[in-house]
Motif scaffolding. Structure first.
Motif, PDB file in Angstrom:
ATOM      1  N   UNK A 156       6.699  38.083  14.768  1.00  0.00           N
ATOM      2  CA  UNK A 156       7.005  39.394  14.378  1.00  0.00           C
ATOM      3  C   UNK A 156       8.428  39.916  15.302  1.00  0.00           C
ATOM      4  N   UNK A 157       9.033  38.795  15.914  1.00  0.00           N
ATOM      5  CA  UNK A 157      10.358  39.326  16.486  1.00  0.00           C
ATOM      6  C   UNK A 157      11.540  39.327  15.439  1.00  0.00           C
ATOM      7  N   UNK A 158      12.271  40.244  15.764  1.00  0.00           N
ATOM      8  CA  UNK A 158      13.156  40.424  14.592  1.00  0.00           C
ATOM      9  C   UNK A 158      14.338  39.435  14.347  1.00  0.00           C
ATOM     10  N   UNK A 159      14.510  38.616  15.561  1.00  0.00           N
ATOM     11  CA  UNK A 159      15.378  37.628  15.422  1.00  0.00           C
ATOM     12  C   UNK A 159      14.843  36.163  15.442  1.00  0.00           C
ATOM     13  N   UNK A 160      13.389  36.170  15.045  1.00  0.00           N
ATOM     14  CA  UNK A 160      12.721  34.772  14.781  1.00  0.00           C
ATOM     15  C   UNK A 160      13.364  34.319  13.348  1.00  0.00           C
ATOM     16  N   UNK A 161      13.691  33.007  13.252  1.00  0.00           N
ATOM     17  CA  UNK A 161      14.336  32.439  12.141  1.00  0.00           C
ATOM     18  C   UNK A 161      13.604  31.403  11.347  1.00  0.00           C
ATOM     19  N   UNK A 162      14.006  30.859  10.166  1.00  0.00           N
ATOM     20  CA  UNK A 162      13.310  29.764   9.561  1.00  0.00           C
ATOM     21  C   UNK A 162      14.633  28.922   9.067  1.00  0.00           C
ATOM     22  N   UNK A 163      14.095  27.920   8.645  1.00  0.00           N
ATOM     23  CA  UNK A 163      15.182  26.934   7.856  1.00  0.00           C
ATOM     24  C   UNK A 163      15.534  27.572   6.485  1.00  0.00           C
ATOM     25  N   UNK A 164      16.474  28.167   6.405  1.00  0.00           N
ATOM     26  CA  UNK A 164      16.854  28.838   4.829  1.00  0.00           C
ATOM     27  C   UNK A 164      16.492  27.889   3.886  1.00  0.00           C
ATOM     28  N   UNK A 165      16.107  28.361   2.618  1.00  0.00           N
ATOM     29  CA  UNK A 165      15.765  27.465   1.524  1.00  0.00           C
ATOM     30  C   UNK A 165      17.006  26.748   1.314  1.00  0.00           C
ATOM     31  N   UNK A 166      16.621  25.617   0.547  1.00  0.00           N
ATOM     32  CA  UNK A 166      17.740  24.729  -0.204  1.00  0.00           C
ATOM     33  C   UNK A 166      17.217  23.815  -0.974  1.00  0.00           C
ATOM     34  N   UNK A 167      17.709  23.564  -2.101  1.00  0.00           N
ATOM     35  CA  UNK A 167      16.992  22.458  -3.057  1.00  0.00           C
ATOM     36  C   UNK A 167      17.041  20.914  -2.382  1.00  0.00           C
ATOM     37  N   UNK A 168      17.856  20.747  -1.446  1.00  0.00           N
ATOM     38  CA  UNK A 168      17.946  19.510  -0.838  1.00  0.00           C
ATOM     39  C   UNK A 168      17.332  19.579   0.726  1.00  0.00           C
ATOM     40  N   UNK A 169      16.360  20.582   1.078  1.00  0.00           N
ATOM     41  CA  UNK A 169      15.898  20.819   2.263  1.00  0.00           C
ATOM     42  C   UNK A 169      15.631  19.432   3.353  1.00  0.00           C
ATOM     43  N   UNK A 173       3.880  34.005   1.760  1.00  0.00           N
ATOM     44  CA  UNK A 173       3.199  33.419   2.683  1.00  0.00           C
ATOM     45  C   UNK A 173       1.798  33.892   3.023  1.00  0.00           C
ATOM     46  N   UNK A 174       1.056  32.783   3.072  1.00  0.00           N
ATOM     47  CA  UNK A 174      -0.444  32.680   3.450  1.00  0.00           C
ATOM     48  C   UNK A 174      -0.656  32.980   4.846  1.00  0.00           C
ATOM     49  N   UNK A 175      -0.365  31.940   5.632  1.00  0.00           N
ATOM     50  CA  UNK A 175      -0.384  31.800   7.061  1.00  0.00           C
ATOM     51  C   UNK A 175       0.804  31.189   7.593  1.00  0.00           C
ATOM     52  N   UNK A 228       2.992  47.728  -7.215  1.00  0.00           N
ATOM     53  CA  UNK A 228       3.660  48.390  -5.920  1.00  0.00           C
ATOM     54  C   UNK A 228       3.433  47.960  -4.724  1.00  0.00           C
ATOM     55  N   UNK A 229       3.368  46.604  -4.466  1.00  0.00           N
ATOM     56  CA  UNK A 229       3.108  45.946  -3.148  1.00  0.00           C
ATOM     57  C   UNK A 229       4.483  46.194  -2.339  1.00  0.00           C
ATOM     58  N   UNK A 230       4.383  46.672  -1.104  1.00  0.00           N
ATOM     59  CA  UNK A 230       5.484  46.948  -0.242  1.00  0.00           C
ATOM     60  C   UNK A 230       5.776  45.693   0.441  1.00  0.00           C
ATOM     61  N   UNK A 231       6.639  44.978   0.164  1.00  0.00           N
ATOM     62  CA  UNK A 231       7.060  43.652   0.812  1.00  0.00           C
ATOM     63  C   UNK A 231       7.342  43.801   2.275  1.00  0.00           C
ATOM     64  N   UNK A 232       7.662  44.997   2.528  1.00  0.00           N
ATOM     65  CA  UNK A 232       8.199  45.199   4.282  1.00  0.00           C
ATOM     66  C   UNK A 232       6.744  44.958   5.068  1.00  0.00           C
ATOM     67  N   UNK A 233       5.577  44.856   4.537  1.00  0.00           N
ATOM     68  CA  UNK A 233       4.508  44.562   5.311  1.00  0.00           C
ATOM     69  C   UNK A 233       4.297  43.222   5.972  1.00  0.00           C
ATOM     70  N   UNK A 234       5.451  42.411   5.171  1.00  0.00           N
ATOM     71  CA  UNK A 234       5.662  40.720   5.809  1.00  0.00           C
ATOM     72  C   UNK A 234       7.000  40.991   6.454  1.00  0.00           C
ATOM     73  N   UNK A 235       7.111  40.491   7.627  1.00  0.00           N
ATOM     74  CA  UNK A 235       8.340  40.196   8.269  1.00  0.00           C
ATOM     75  C   UNK A 235       9.385  39.481   7.205  1.00  0.00           C
ATOM     76  N   UNK A 236      10.665  39.955   7.693  1.00  0.00           N
ATOM     77  CA  UNK A 236      11.516  39.281   6.599  1.00  0.00           C
ATOM     78  C   UNK A 236      11.829  37.825   6.610  1.00  0.00           C
TER      79      UNK A 236
END
Length: 443
Positions: free
Chosen positions: A388-401, A153-155, A129-137
């Motif tokens: 925490x900003x809603x428009x903060x982004x990351x490098x999308x996952x890729x097998x060839x990242x 995610x850990x840190x 029953x872990x609510x994943x919304x406790x983590x930013x998207x």
């Protein structure tokens, strides 16, 4: 956490594939015995591998594990420090996987998820029953792939702008790329021969943390299309960023800028140019706050979000993020107990606050970011807000990242040198490299 160089990550990614043999049961939704959690699980000794290595880092991890031991006194955790991804994947392949493994880099997550090298946590996340919304998207994005949440995610790391208050001479931190370029020119100091003595801002992609993935969020640039193919050549944001960057490089003079850059101290030493007043503004991660406290405690500095494209004010306050991830490898001998440890380290507020306060990385849950026990001065809060900003982004996952980042970084370097006569054609060439590699890897 410390940055993992792409050259190292590339070697690690090559080994991230399916284990050849298994040495333990699989993790999945399990029937729960009655009674408390501590009574439900049998005694076990867990092997935990992580990449932290300094005395302070190891001590912080031990303190976080101590909180887990209070909940589960029958479970012993044997932690091994300084372990890198290649050691983890080799152990999985050989059937000698640890029960829990943590990685500094997210570059191998897609390969681990796709190959099954790390077990999918989705069934037990749902069962408990872990609510994943406790983590930013964005944190959920970089810790899973293709519908599988094979790590958590850990840190986190978040990237912003550091500025030397004395060198700023009363100027406020810039909010747009135009303001950044204008202020960089204004704050730059040259000698009589035109050589740089103080740089307002170093635009070179070869400078420390100025990687394309860290710069891209400033303009809202996309790496991939929905089908996983490269969007670098078709997203006009990348072209806008490269043109802005090249104009500033040319203002300095590429040779002058390179001579200055190569004269600077090591990024991870007390001779960092920001400490020595040689660079007024720079892109860096939240961990720099802790390094300044240890190596340049008298430095009067501030932090702010990175400037953004002039026509994208909605992006201001956001930035790039990635971070440490942790999961249960294939072949773990005690997967149920391992899951409880992963769950504790990634969702327990006290544990995350303990790690953040010691390591000065961003804690990943909303509760831990809002905890009154979190060491949270103004310069560190900048990065909590960015994460925490809603428009903060990351490098999308890729097998060839790793390959994709290296291909674009190589092109970026050629571009700033002036070795790319046609930017549009060059960006399409990067697309081709990435897409050809995608086809070879089976998408």
């Amino acid at each position: 956490m410390r940055f993992v160089p792409l050259a190292v990550a590339a070697a690690l990614a090559l080994t991230a594939c399916t284990a050849n043999k298994e040495s333990g049961p699989s993790l999945g939704a399990q029937p729960r015995p009655s009674g408390s959690a501590s009574q439900a699980l049998p005694a076990a000794t867990l092997e935990l591998w992580h990449g932290f290595s300094t005395d302070a880092e190891v001590k912080a991890f031990e303190e976080a594990i101590a909180g887990f031991n209070k909940k589960f006194p029958q479970i012993t955790v044997k932690a091994t420090k300084g372990v890198q991804d290649d050691q983890i994947t080799q152990a999985i392949r050989g059937g000698n996987a640890p029960d829990v493994a943590a990685s500094f880099t997210t570059d191998n997550v897609a390969q681990w998820c796709r190959s099954g090298a790390f077990q999918d946590l989705t069934p037990v996340i749902r069962q408990d029953g872990i609510d994943m919304s406790v983590l930013p998207q964005v944190a959920r994005t970089y810790s899973g792939f293709d519908g599988k949440q094979c790590t958590l995610p850990l840190l986190a790391d978040a990237y912003g702008l550091y500025y030397n208050k004395a060198l700023m001479k009363g100027n406020q931190p810039p909010k747009t790329l135009t303001e950044l370029a204008d202020l960089a020119k204004k704050l730059t100091v040259r000698d009589a021969n035109g050589e740089i003595k103080v740089a307002g801002f170093i635009p070179s992609v070869q400078y420390y943390e100025n990687a394309p993935n860290h710069l891209g969020p400033m303009v809202g640039a996309k790496w991939y299309n929905d089908d996983g193919t490269s969007a670098i050549g078709t997203d006009p944001a990348w072209k806008r960023l490269l043109q802005w960057q090249k104009e500033l490089v040319d203002w300095y003079g590429y040779d002058n800028l390179e001579k200055f850059r190569k004269s600077l101290g090591d990024e991870w030493s007390a001779k960092h140019p920001f400490y020595e007043g040689k660079v007024a503004m720079g892109l860096d991660g939240e961990w720099r706050n802790a390094m300044i406290a240890n190596e340049a405690e008298d430095l009067d500095y501030g932090t702010a979000p990175l400037p953004v494209a002039d026509d994208r004010p909605d992006l201001y306050g956001s930035g790039f993020t990635a971070g440490t991830v942790i999961g249960v490898p294939k072949g773990a001998k005690h997967p149920q107990q391992a899951w409880e440890l992963v769950k504790h380290l990634t969702t327990d507020t006290d544990s995350l606050v303990t790690l953040s306060n010691a390591l000065r990385n961003v804690p990943t849950t909303k509760a831990s970011m809002e905890s009154p026990n979190l060491a949270n001065d103004a310069n560190f809060k900048t990065f909590l807000d960015i994460f925490a900003h809603p428009k903060t982004s990351t490098l999308p996952a890729s097998v060839n990242s790793v390959f994709n980042q290296e291909a674009f970084s190589t092109f970026f370097t050629k571009w700033e040198k002036g070795d790319v006569p046609d930017l549009d054609a060059g960006l399409k060439g990067v697309d081709k490299q990435i897409n050809d590699k995608l086809k070879l890897s089976g998408g």
